[in-house]
Design a protein around this motif. Sequence first.
Motif, PDB file in Angstrom:
ATOM      1  N   THR A 100      -6.592  -5.525  11.120  1.00 42.98           N
ATOM      2  CA  THR A 100      -7.426  -6.607  11.720  1.00 42.98           C
ATOM      3  C   THR A 100      -8.870  -5.657  12.570  1.00 42.98           C
ATOM      4  O   THR A 100     -10.078  -5.599  12.824  1.00 42.98           O
ATOM      5  CB  THR A 100      -7.254  -7.051  12.746  1.00 42.98           C
ATOM      6  OG1 THR A 100      -6.338  -8.201  12.126  1.00 42.98           O
ATOM      7  CG2 THR A 100      -8.580  -8.068  13.491  1.00 42.98           C
TER       8      THR A 100
ATOM      9  N   ASP B   7     -12.906 -14.707   8.601  1.00 42.89           N
ATOM     10  CA  ASP B   7     -11.595 -14.577   8.466  1.00 42.89           C
ATOM     11  C   ASP B   7     -11.602 -15.019   7.342  1.00 42.89           C
ATOM     12  O   ASP B   7     -12.346 -15.620   6.404  1.00 42.89           O
ATOM     13  CB  ASP B   7     -10.192 -14.601   9.770  1.00 42.89           C
ATOM     14  CG  ASP B   7      -9.925 -16.333   9.013  1.00 42.89           C
ATOM     15  OD1 ASP B   7     -11.020 -17.308   8.256  1.00 42.89           O
ATOM     16  OD2 ASP B   7      -8.606 -16.648   9.608  1.00 42.89           O
TER      17      ASP B   7
ATOM     18  N   THR C  95     -15.747 -10.657   4.941  1.00 43.47           N
ATOM     19  CA  THR C  95     -14.401 -10.926   5.667  1.00 43.47           C
ATOM     20  C   THR C  95     -13.675  -9.876   6.418  1.00 43.47           C
ATOM     21  O   THR C  95     -12.963  -8.645   6.460  1.00 43.47           O
ATOM     22  CB  THR C  95     -13.464 -11.562   4.703  1.00 43.47           C
ATOM     23  OG1 THR C  95     -12.952 -10.474   3.488  1.00 43.47           O
ATOM     24  CG2 THR C  95     -14.127 -12.773   4.099  1.00 43.47           C
ATOM     25  N   ILE C  96     -12.058 -10.378   7.830  1.00 42.31           N
ATOM     26  CA  ILE C  96     -11.924  -9.311   8.655  1.00 42.31           C
ATOM     27  C   ILE C  96     -10.372  -9.760   7.683  1.00 42.31           C
ATOM     28  O   ILE C  96      -9.756 -11.139   8.158  1.00 42.31           O
ATOM     29  CB  ILE C  96     -11.772  -9.617  10.141  1.00 42.31           C
ATOM     30  CG1 ILE C  96     -13.387  -9.161  10.541  1.00 42.31           C
ATOM     31  CG2 ILE C  96     -10.451  -8.967  11.110  1.00 42.31           C
ATOM     32  CD1 ILE C  96     -13.741  -9.305  12.069  1.00 42.31           C
ATOM     33  N   ASP C  97      -9.942  -9.264   7.677  1.00 42.35           N
ATOM     34  CA  ASP C  97      -8.217  -9.026   7.428  1.00 42.35           C
ATOM     35  C   ASP C  97      -7.790  -9.291   8.664  1.00 42.35           C
ATOM     36  O   ASP C  97      -7.605  -8.244   9.482  1.00 42.35           O
ATOM     37  CB  ASP C  97      -7.835  -7.950   6.197  1.00 42.35           C
ATOM     38  CG  ASP C  97      -6.941  -8.213   5.614  1.00 42.35           C
ATOM     39  OD1 ASP C  97      -5.313  -8.934   6.266  1.00 42.35           O
ATOM     40  OD2 ASP C  97      -6.043  -7.064   4.589  1.00 42.35           O
ATOM     41  N   THR C  98      -6.992 -10.379   8.916  1.00 44.35           N
ATOM     42  CA  THR C  98      -6.435 -10.729   9.675  1.00 44.35           C
ATOM     43  C   THR C  98      -4.442 -10.519   9.528  1.00 44.35           C
ATOM     44  O   THR C  98      -3.544 -10.882  10.124  1.00 44.35           O
ATOM     45  CB  THR C  98      -6.396 -12.272  10.240  1.00 44.35           C
ATOM     46  OG1 THR C  98      -6.103 -13.178   9.631  1.00 44.35           O
ATOM     47  CG2 THR C  98      -7.328 -12.295  10.660  1.00 44.35           C
ATOM     48  N   SER C  99      -4.041  -9.778   8.454  1.00 41.25           N
ATOM     49  CA  SER C  99      -2.923  -9.748   8.401  1.00 41.25           C
ATOM     50  C   SER C  99      -1.551  -8.908   8.814  1.00 41.25           C
ATOM     51  O   SER C  99      -0.799  -9.410   8.963  1.00 41.25           O
ATOM     52  CB  SER C  99      -2.697  -9.307   6.761  1.00 41.25           C
ATOM     53  OG  SER C  99      -3.688  -7.882   6.606  1.00 41.25           O
ATOM     54  N   SER C 100      -2.388  -7.810   9.981  1.00 41.04           N
ATOM     55  CA  SER C 100      -2.041  -7.140  11.011  1.00 41.04           C
ATOM     56  C   SER C 100      -2.486  -6.703  11.636  1.00 41.04           C
ATOM     57  O   SER C 100      -3.555  -6.996  11.568  1.00 41.04           O
ATOM     58  CB  SER C 100      -1.245  -6.006   9.844  1.00 41.04           C
ATOM     59  OG  SER C 100      -2.119  -4.423   9.736  1.00 41.04           O
ATOM     60  N   LEU C 101      -2.132  -6.624  12.854  1.00 38.30           N
ATOM     61  CA  LEU C 101      -3.158  -6.091  13.975  1.00 38.30           C
ATOM     62  C   LEU C 101      -3.707  -5.002  13.717  1.00 38.30           C
ATOM     63  O   LEU C 101      -5.027  -4.524  13.648  1.00 38.30           O
ATOM     64  CB  LEU C 101      -2.675  -5.267  15.228  1.00 38.30           C
ATOM     65  CG  LEU C 101      -2.952  -5.376  16.187  1.00 38.30           C
ATOM     66  CD1 LEU C 101      -4.095  -6.735  16.989  1.00 38.30           C
ATOM     67  CD2 LEU C 101      -2.172  -4.816  17.586  1.00 38.30           C
TER      68      LEU C 101
ATOM     69  N   SER D 185     -12.074  -4.424  11.816  1.00 38.73           N
ATOM     70  CA  SER D 185     -13.909  -5.291  12.271  1.00 38.73           C
ATOM     71  C   SER D 185     -14.264  -4.161  12.649  1.00 38.73           C
ATOM     72  O   SER D 185     -15.361  -4.475  12.670  1.00 38.73           O
ATOM     73  CB  SER D 185     -12.445  -5.531  14.361  1.00 38.73           C
ATOM     74  OG  SER D 185     -12.328  -6.955  13.161  1.00 38.73           O
TER      75      SER D 185
ATOM     76  N   LEU E 235     -14.294 -16.631  13.737  1.00 42.80           N
ATOM     77  CA  LEU E 235     -13.472 -16.364  13.830  1.00 42.80           C
ATOM     78  C   LEU E 235     -12.342 -17.139  13.353  1.00 42.80           C
ATOM     79  O   LEU E 235     -11.183 -17.351  12.691  1.00 42.80           O
ATOM     80  CB  LEU E 235     -12.697 -15.615  14.175  1.00 42.80           C
ATOM     81  CG  LEU E 235     -13.247 -13.893  14.330  1.00 42.80           C
ATOM     82  CD1 LEU E 235     -12.671 -13.197  15.553  1.00 42.80           C
ATOM     83  CD2 LEU E 235     -13.681 -13.198  13.148  1.00 42.80           C
TER      84      LEU E 235
END
Length: 381
Positions: free
Chosen positions: A88, A61, A79-85, A92, A31
Amino acid sequence: MLLPVTRLLGITIRRNHSLQQPPKHLLFIKLLGLGSLLVASDPIQVMRKKMPGTRFILLTDNNIASGITPFQLFDEIWTIDTSSLSITISTSLKYIVRSWQLKKLWVADLEVYSKLTTVYSLFTMARNRFGFHLKPVFFRKFLNTHNIPFKQAACLEDNYYHMAQVITQSEIAPTTETATVRLNEWDKPYILLNNTCSSLAPVRKLPDETMAAICTWILTHTHFRLAFLGTSSDKAAIEQFIDEHLPAYKQKGKLTNIAGALDFEAYYRFIADKGVCMLTIDSGPLHIARKLGLPAISVWGPTNPASYIKIPAGQENRQQFLYNKVACSPCVHHYEQLPCGGNNFCMKDIAASSIIEKLNALLEYLQKEKGRVTALESVTG
């Protein structure tokens, strides 16, 4: 909370964790850090040859996914989208559920210090889960099914090779292959500069004043232009650095800021096709340069180059480093609270003249290589 539950289930269910038969799916989790994934790329390539019937999947990510795709290491990338909690968490959970649908799944956690990826690996409920074990993350011992001791004094690549040996159950020798030397290297127009890194350890950066002195020397003593590397989040800071320290050269068109300006494929092409060499701190672009066969000088202080790079025989002139080994170095990943409190004097005390001396020696070597190749071509007709 997870430890007693995992231990109890392990005792009662008694699953078979043997490694005699390779899996149908091998999920890698990474990650953070494109650079360390590139360090792991050769061990992963060897694993692919040892396990031809296994589908290799990467969970990562968006940024790392874009950066690793051109190297074609994996059959599939999640792919994990980490733009917001919230996003995410939702992405996940989606991939955790998706992992439950894979038959004969093994998981390899490539992170060294992350607690989150260990929990993520556990939640996949894969029959075999591999991860590094070391004191800072001692709780992994009972959450992974197979723990690989992580040797902090060894090179990171060697630790990844050790993991590959455990997973494949075969002896694996580190590759001795080096990237092919590029054609017309001396004729490339840019010296590439990188003084950016992730927010996990910004103490790796050189002071702006040091970088400004190096830039001025290059622009007054060589014919090369400068290209500054970085991500989109670095673009504004690089522009500010240029405006404050190198405004006259900016007006002359001698400077290019490509931070965040190119997608990864174009970024790699620019590095390989336009850069004569790279000057960088301990950061992802160093490993990209090495992967693409670009000559590089790296500058180290809070981290030890012996832990991250191995210079092949015959490449000593092309791959150089400068390490200010002060009493408290290495400190990153060794101390929760850095001994200097963030006042990275190990980098601040490196004189610009010392870096310039290294750079000048590298340029002289590349120029001589250009002359040697030209002379050989004239003799052979």
